[in-house]
Design an enzyme around this catalytic site. Structure first.
Site, short mmCIF file in Angstrom:
data_model
loop_
_atom_site.label_atom_id
_atom_site.label_comp_id
_atom_site.label_asym_id
_atom_site.label_seq_id
_atom_site.Cartn_x
_atom_site.Cartn_y
_atom_site.Cartn_z
N GLU A 110 0.84 -1.23 -0.03
CA GLU A 110 0.04 0.09 -0.11
C GLU A 110 0.80 1.21 -0.08
O GLU A 110 0.18 2.42 0.37
CB GLU A 110 -1.09 -0.04 1.26
CG GLU A 110 -1.91 -1.25 1.35
CD GLU A 110 -3.54 -0.88 0.68
OE1 GLU A 110 -3.68 0.21 0.73
OE2 GLU A 110 -3.94 -2.18 0.11
N HIS A 156 -3.67 1.38 7.89
CA HIS A 156 -2.31 1.73 7.26
C HIS A 156 -1.46 2.28 8.37
O HIS A 156 -1.98 2.85 9.69
CB HIS A 156 -2.21 2.96 6.40
CG HIS A 156 -2.81 2.53 5.22
ND1 HIS A 156 -3.68 3.23 4.41
CD2 HIS A 156 -2.55 1.26 4.14
CE1 HIS A 156 -4.19 2.93 3.18
NE2 HIS A 156 -3.30 1.83 2.98
N CYS A 196 -2.63 11.24 4.17
CA CYS A 196 -3.04 10.32 2.87
C CYS A 196 -3.05 10.99 1.91
O CYS A 196 -2.93 10.30 0.68
CB CYS A 196 -4.59 9.73 3.43
SG CYS A 196 -4.56 8.82 4.89
O1 SUG Z 1 -7.87 2.86 1.33
N1 SUG Z 1 -10.57 5.07 1.68
C1 SUG Z 1 -9.13 4.68 1.44
C2 SUG Z 1 -8.39 5.80 2.38
C3 SUG Z 1 -6.89 5.64 2.21
C4 SUG Z 1 -6.12 6.59 3.29
N2 SUG Z 1 -4.91 6.44 2.95
C5 SUG Z 1 -3.98 6.38 3.86
N3 SUG Z 1 -4.15 6.11 5.28
N4 SUG Z 1 -2.75 6.48 3.56
C6 SUG Z 1 -8.81 3.24 1.73
O2 SUG Z 1 -9.34 2.83 2.62
C7 SUG Z 1 -12.85 4.50 1.14
C8 SUG Z 1 -13.65 4.68 -0.29
C9 SUG Z 1 -15.19 4.31 -0.17
O3 SUG Z 1 -15.58 3.66 0.76
O4 SUG Z 1 -15.65 5.00 -0.95
C10 SUG Z 1 -11.36 4.58 0.66
O5 SUG Z 1 -11.03 3.93 -0.31
#
Ligand code: SUG
Length: 446
Positions: free
Chosen positions: A175, A247, A368
């Site tokens: 990731e 993460h 993020c």
């Molecule tokens: O991968 N949310 C992302 C958030 C990513 C955050 N990134 C870091 N922490 N670096 C994920 O879970 C939600 C999309 C939705 O539910 O519509 C989403 O993909």
């Protein structure tokens, strides 16, 4: 040691930003499923954060959204007809797949890739490994376009190595920078790279998904030609994952000499401290730990205290935390931050709050939204200049968002075939604002 600066490249929120509850283990995504989203506001909040960092004296870059709905991917799954028909049929017949094809999740650029600055890499190149994001269907489809973006941004193969994603398999789950930290005396010095994994490939699954494997971390470190004497692999605490830290960057953030983390972030904190101290060359690491008695994992996850950006502002001796406003609204985290920055000899001496609520509701805080790339002056000159934000570009992007993005997207709007035409028109125009070219998006190539 060469002079270098860390540049934040933020992902632009895409026109189809919505709340689909797609990410198991991401509590905000699950909680806000089917809420009405505000794509225009979301994108303007993101650009607002980029502008703010520039005002604070930092270099800032921008990365484009991906084509959504992802029509070419839906075609590969057997949907046929015009682009509008493909979308209407997918929405009607395969709503879960369609929702994955619509997600604007490429905005969370911390998951785009892992970056190793040239000072850390034995071949003297700046390395980028695109993340395969294979755990979630809606994120797995990002890798190909992300590679295209990074190749546009970092075109000079003599200086930059852009690696494609690792094969998308559970054993090599990756990731990107969200599970990678770097500590160094300063940006240009050789640093200690810390890879944080949730599980080994052979470990049976329990609880929420651990999205990063040790094997993926090893592969990225090998590809980047990192010195094992300055590389650390640390396991994330399983209880952090089960509390919603999907993460590492939900419970830890590092910058230069400082690692700011929750007490329950790592499986073996003492081991990590000892290894970083032993491998740190020319600097004394500073660990700023937040005790669970003061801020529980639940408050850390709901406020996103650690998903702040930790930065050195020009001319300031201490670091600044760019935190989401949710941290200020939570009594425990607000109090912790207030006391931390006021303490004598504080390593983190200043906080700035930013409003990225639309992204936060999907589990994406300030950290993020950005991919950090440390660049020397020569590397910066060799990168494609049009991705660096100045006031004129910020204004152009704001006008573009205001013109093309819907104010609201409710669940009932998502199947509308007009969304396909609208997003393609928007992205086509974007390829003339950013240096993307007329064949950047799949719809432009058919
Ligand atoms: O991968 N949310 C992302 C958030 C990513 C955050 N990134 C870091 N922490 N670096 C994920 O879970 C939600 C999309 C939705 O539910 O519509 C989403 O993909």
């Amino acid at each position: 040691m060469t002079e270098a600066v860390e540049i934040n490249f933020d992902g632009l929120v895409g026109p189809t930003h919505n709340y689909a509850g797609l990410s198991e283990g991401n509590l905000a995504s699950a909680r806000n499923r089917d809420m009405v989203a505000r794509p225009r506001e979301a994108a303007l909040q993101g650009i607002g954060k980029m502008r703010r960092l520039r005002t604070l004296g930092l270099s800032q870059g921008v990365l484009p959204p991906h084509e959504r709905p992802n029509i070419s991917w839906l075609r590969s799954l057997g949907f046929t007809g015009s682009d509008r028909n493909v979308w209407a049929r997918a929405w009607e017949g395969e709503p879960n797949v369609a929702r994955a094809a619509l997600a604007s999740s490429a905005m969370w650029a911390a998951n785009a890739a892992t970056i190793s600055p040239s000072a850390d890499c034995c071949d003297g190149k700046l390395h980028a490994s695109v993340a395969n994001l294979q755990t979630m269907l809606h994120r797995l489809i990002e890798a190909e376009q992300t590679e295209r973006t990074l190749c546009r941004l970092l075109p000079d193969e003599a200086r930059f190595a852009v690696h494609p994603a690792l094969p998308p398999h559970d054993a090599l789950s990756d990731e990107g920078a969200a599970n990678h930290m770097r500590m160094a005396a300063n940006a240009g010095a050789a640093g200690v790279e810390i890879f944080v994994y949730g599980r080994r490939a052979s470990e049976p699954r329990h609880g929420f998904p651990a999205r990063q494997t040790l094997e993926a971390c090893h592969a990225v470190a090998r590809r980047h030609a990192l010195d094992p004497g300055r590389t650390v692999f640390a396991k994330q605490a399983p209880q952090a994952i089960d509390a919603g830290a999907f993460h590492n960057d939900v419970v830890a953030v590092a910058h230069e000499r400082v690692l700011f983390h929750h007490e329950d972030a790592f499986a073996d904190k003492a081991g990590l401290y000892a290894e970083v101290r032993a491998k740190a060359d020319g600097f004394e690491p500073v660990f700023v730990e937040v005790p669970r008695e003061q801020v529980g994992l639940d408050d850390a996850v709901s406020s996103y205290l650690f998903n702040s950006q930790l930065l050195s502002l020009p001319g300031e001796a201490t670091l600044t935390l760019i935190a989401p406003t949710e941290v200020r609204e939570n009594n425990r985290t607000a109090e912790f931050v207030r006391a931390m920055i006021a303490a004598p000899n504080a390593a983190i001496g200043r906080v700035e709050y930013v409003e990225v609520r639309e992204s936060m509701r999907n589990g994406g805080g300030p950290a993020c939204l950005r991919l950090r790339i440390v660049m020397t002056a020569q590397e910066r000159a060799a990168a494609a200049q049009g991705f660096f934000l100045d006031d004129a570009l910020a204004a152009k992007l704001e006008a573009w968002v205001t013109k093309h993005y819907r104010e609201e997207l409710a669940p009932a709007d998502l199947g509308d075939p007009n969304l396909v035409d609208e997003t393609q028109a928007a992205l086509d125009e974007l390829t003339r604002i950013l240096p993307l070219g007329a064949d950047f998006y799949p719809f432009q190539r058919t």
